[in-house]
Design a protein around this motif. Sequence first.
Motif, PDB file in Angstrom:
ATOM      1  N   ASP A 122      48.347  98.938  79.752  1.00 38.11           N
ATOM      2  CA  ASP A 122      47.154  98.779  80.596  1.00 38.11           C
ATOM      3  C   ASP A 122      46.414  97.480  80.292  1.00 38.11           C
ATOM      4  O   ASP A 122      45.256  97.308  80.672  1.00 38.11           O
ATOM      5  CB  ASP A 122      46.206  99.978  80.453  1.00 38.11           C
ATOM      6  CG  ASP A 122      45.759 100.215  79.014  1.00 38.11           C
ATOM      7  OD1 ASP A 122      46.288  99.529  78.112  1.00 38.11           O
ATOM      8  OD2 ASP A 122      44.896 101.087  78.797  1.00 38.11           O
ATOM      9  N   TRP A 123      47.099  96.533  79.603  1.00 41.84           N
ATOM     10  CA  TRP A 123      46.504  95.235  79.313  1.00 41.84           C
ATOM     11  C   TRP A 123      47.062  94.178  80.256  1.00 41.84           C
ATOM     12  O   TRP A 123      48.269  94.113  80.492  1.00 41.84           O
ATOM     13  CB  TRP A 123      46.793  94.810  77.873  1.00 41.84           C
ATOM     14  CG  TRP A 123      46.028  95.601  76.857  1.00 41.84           C
ATOM     15  CD1 TRP A 123      46.421  96.749  76.255  1.00 41.84           C
ATOM     16  CD2 TRP A 123      44.728  95.306  76.343  1.00 41.84           C
ATOM     17  NE1 TRP A 123      45.453  97.199  75.391  1.00 41.84           N
ATOM     18  CE2 TRP A 123      44.402  96.326  75.420  1.00 41.84           C
ATOM     19  CE3 TRP A 123      43.808  94.284  76.566  1.00 41.84           C
ATOM     20  CZ2 TRP A 123      43.193  96.352  74.726  1.00 41.84           C
ATOM     21  CZ3 TRP A 123      42.606  94.300  75.868  1.00 41.84           C
ATOM     22  CH2 TRP A 123      42.305  95.324  74.974  1.00 41.84           C
ATOM     23  N   LYS A 124      46.192  93.344  80.775  1.00 41.11           N
ATOM     24  CA  LYS A 124      46.592  92.182  81.577  1.00 41.11           C
ATOM     25  C   LYS A 124      46.625  90.990  80.620  1.00 41.11           C
ATOM     26  O   LYS A 124      45.599  90.591  80.072  1.00 41.11           O
ATOM     27  CB  LYS A 124      45.602  91.960  82.715  1.00 41.11           C
ATOM     28  CG  LYS A 124      45.987  90.880  83.690  1.00 41.11           C
ATOM     29  CD  LYS A 124      45.040  90.867  84.902  1.00 41.11           C
ATOM     30  CE  LYS A 124      45.353  91.992  85.863  1.00 41.11           C
ATOM     31  NZ  LYS A 124      44.561  91.899  87.125  1.00 41.11           N
ATOM     32  N   GLU A 125      47.820  90.410  80.442  1.00 41.66           N
ATOM     33  CA  GLU A 125      48.006  89.394  79.419  1.00 41.66           C
ATOM     34  C   GLU A 125      48.172  88.002  80.029  1.00 41.66           C
ATOM     35  O   GLU A 125      48.948  87.803  80.968  1.00 41.66           O
ATOM     36  CB  GLU A 125      49.234  89.726  78.558  1.00 41.66           C
ATOM     37  CG  GLU A 125      49.068  90.999  77.735  1.00 41.66           C
ATOM     38  CD  GLU A 125      50.236  91.243  76.811  1.00 41.66           C
ATOM     39  OE1 GLU A 125      50.036  91.927  75.780  1.00 41.66           O
ATOM     40  OE2 GLU A 125      51.370  90.772  77.117  1.00 41.66           O
ATOM     41  N   ASP A 146      39.206  95.443  84.252  1.00 41.85           N
ATOM     42  CA  ASP A 146      40.484  95.105  83.615  1.00 41.85           C
ATOM     43  C   ASP A 146      40.315  94.929  82.110  1.00 41.85           C
ATOM     44  O   ASP A 146      39.310  94.386  81.634  1.00 41.85           O
ATOM     45  CB  ASP A 146      41.043  93.792  84.185  1.00 41.85           C
ATOM     46  CG  ASP A 146      41.771  93.969  85.497  1.00 41.85           C
ATOM     47  OD1 ASP A 146      42.019  95.126  85.899  1.00 41.85           O
ATOM     48  OD2 ASP A 146      42.104  92.938  86.124  1.00 41.85           O
ATOM     49  N   LYS A 147      41.322  95.357  81.364  1.00 43.41           N
ATOM     50  CA  LYS A 147      41.423  95.019  79.947  1.00 43.41           C
ATOM     51  C   LYS A 147      42.300  93.783  79.856  1.00 43.41           C
ATOM     52  O   LYS A 147      43.458  93.799  80.273  1.00 43.41           O
ATOM     53  CB  LYS A 147      42.028  96.184  79.175  1.00 43.41           C
ATOM     54  CG  LYS A 147      41.136  97.424  79.171  1.00 43.41           C
ATOM     55  CD  LYS A 147      41.881  98.644  78.654  1.00 43.41           C
ATOM     56  CE  LYS A 147      42.246  98.501  77.179  1.00 43.41           C
ATOM     57  NZ  LYS A 147      42.919  99.739  76.673  1.00 43.41           N
ATOM     58  N   VAL A 148      41.735  92.677  79.342  1.00 36.76           N
ATOM     59  CA  VAL A 148      42.474  91.419  79.304  1.00 36.76           C
ATOM     60  C   VAL A 148      42.797  91.048  77.861  1.00 36.76           C
ATOM     61  O   VAL A 148      41.994  91.252  76.948  1.00 36.76           O
ATOM     62  CB  VAL A 148      41.698  90.277  80.001  1.00 36.76           C
ATOM     63  CG1 VAL A 148      41.533  90.561  81.483  1.00 36.76           C
ATOM     64  CG2 VAL A 148      40.347  90.034  79.359  1.00 36.76           C
ATOM     65  N   ARG A 149      43.988  90.521  77.691  1.00 32.98           N
ATOM     66  CA  ARG A 149      44.438  90.002  76.406  1.00 32.98           C
ATOM     67  C   ARG A 149      44.843  88.550  76.633  1.00 32.98           C
ATOM     68  O   ARG A 149      45.768  88.268  77.396  1.00 32.98           O
ATOM     69  CB  ARG A 149      45.603  90.834  75.876  1.00 32.98           C
ATOM     70  CG  ARG A 149      46.167  90.356  74.545  1.00 32.98           C
ATOM     71  CD  ARG A 149      47.293  91.262  74.084  1.00 32.98           C
ATOM     72  NE  ARG A 149      46.804  92.584  73.675  1.00 32.98           N
ATOM     73  CZ  ARG A 149      47.386  93.733  74.013  1.00 32.98           C
ATOM     74  NH1 ARG A 149      48.451  93.736  74.796  1.00 32.98           N
ATOM     75  NH2 ARG A 149      46.890  94.879  73.585  1.00 32.98           N
ATOM     76  N   GLU A 165      40.757  89.846  73.010  1.00 32.19           N
ATOM     77  CA  GLU A 165      40.908  91.087  73.774  1.00 32.19           C
ATOM     78  C   GLU A 165      39.530  91.634  74.123  1.00 32.19           C
ATOM     79  O   GLU A 165      38.668  91.784  73.243  1.00 32.19           O
ATOM     80  CB  GLU A 165      41.663  92.139  72.954  1.00 32.19           C
ATOM     81  CG  GLU A 165      43.111  91.772  72.642  1.00 32.19           C
ATOM     82  CD  GLU A 165      43.800  92.838  71.804  1.00 32.19           C
ATOM     83  OE1 GLU A 165      43.088  93.624  71.136  1.00 32.19           O
ATOM     84  OE2 GLU A 165      45.043  92.896  71.804  1.00 32.19           O
ATOM     85  N   GLN A 212      37.327  93.985  77.593  1.00 29.39           N
ATOM     86  CA  GLN A 212      37.346  94.589  78.919  1.00 29.39           C
ATOM     87  C   GLN A 212      36.287  93.914  79.777  1.00 29.39           C
ATOM     88  O   GLN A 212      35.160  93.668  79.316  1.00 29.39           O
ATOM     89  CB  GLN A 212      37.077  96.091  78.852  1.00 29.39           C
ATOM     90  CG  GLN A 212      37.255  96.806  80.195  1.00 29.39           C
ATOM     91  CD  GLN A 212      37.290  98.314  80.038  1.00 29.39           C
ATOM     92  OE1 GLN A 212      36.883  98.863  79.017  1.00 29.39           O
ATOM     93  NE2 GLN A 212      37.794  99.008  81.052  1.00 29.39           N
TER      94      GLN A 212
END
Length: 464
Positions: A73-76, A114-117, A161, A163
């Motif tokens: 569920d991470w957008k990298e 979004d959860k972003v990495r 990291e 959100q």
Amino acid sequence: MSVSRRNFLSAAGGITLVSASAVSGRTAFASVPEAPTMKSPQMQPPLVPKTGPDYNPVVTLNGWTLPWRMNGDWKEFHLVAEPVVREFAPGMVGHLWGYNGQSPGPTIEAVEGDKVRLFVTNKLPEHTTIHWHGQLLPSGMDGVGGLTQPHIPVGKTFVYEFQLQKSGTFMYHPHADEMVQMAMGMMGFFVVHPKDPAFRRVDRDFVFLMASYDIEPGTYVPRVAEMTDFNMWTWNTRVFPGIDHIVAGKGDKVRIRFGNLTMTNHLIHMHGYDFKVSCTDGGWVPEEAAWPEVTIDCAVGQMRAFDFVADKPGDWAIHCHKSHHTMNAMGHDLNTFIGVDKRKVAKKIKRLVPDYMPMGTAGMADMGEMEMPLPDNTLPMMTGWGQFGSIEMGGMFSVVKVREGLAANDYKDPGWFKHPEGTVACEWKGEPKKTERAPSPTPARRTAEFNVVKPGRKSPHDNH
């Protein structure tokens, strides 16, 4: 968006990929996503989402959007801080620092919630960090070297990291050796789209960042200690006539977002329209509170966005209203010779310098029409040609081109506007000669004879 190597290349024309191991040089980072890079200064097509929440992607003037991958569920994303060569306009380049092959770096797009990495690899000659300007996030992800995190050493990859807590208009830039790194071009746009795809949606959404540079003619590296006397005022590290046009179809709802990372404020003025200020880096302006303007001031470190409906076809200028900011390579130690008769002294100077040309007696407009020899790697102070002659601009200047019948995804330059007959300002030739007319119950309306002044030169781009 889950993107493979193949559709990276096909969707974004010109993007190339660098493997994570090549970027980091260590197999320990094999799990880091690949880092796309872009060399072309031409505006790339918007990156339309294939999965996840729907939104209308932005278009970056003379830039592109950074592809990502989904990992659970991470957008990298992967940014690479590195030296770059950026073309300001044809005829001049700068040796700058940026991200993923360009300055500014690629635009990051995501969706509220979004959860972003974000992986950041440092290929600069010194340490760096990234601050996510305007984002609400944990203190340790805020990117201030020494205060909230260790600096990213040369050759290392760090990860951020968090959100995304709100939608809006943001940017990223270093908070390490900031005077040098930002003056060298390290910055990028960060757009967070609303979770509700219908919220404040527009048909076309354009973004650019404002930056200023002092690059002396014949040199390539900016003077990083400059504070006021800049000679290149840029949108996305481009100057007129190298800045993309903003193209819209008649009836489109258009948003233009911009941020200011120069050393002074900029008053962005658009001709032909009034608009409503819709968003700042602090968030959305409630629709009932959005205020009408034709010029909006954007101070240092701020971001602004405005919306308008493109209902008036034409070629409409958009620019900073500080006149020196619509000039290129402008020295500020020039004497003013307006009204000075230089003919006698010019004869004497020509005995020593045969190519000497006296200018400035009647103003500076002749500089926009003359093609004088220039030093290496610089641009004319006033330049650019339109269908009626020299435009006499530079720096922070572009054109909003509104046309009927454009397809929704058509951002190509449509050429110069074809003005309806009788709608172009022209030379007055006086009243027409009176002729004998039969008596009329009502006075006949007089019509004037107009002739359009023949342009002094046709635009080299006028092929339409």
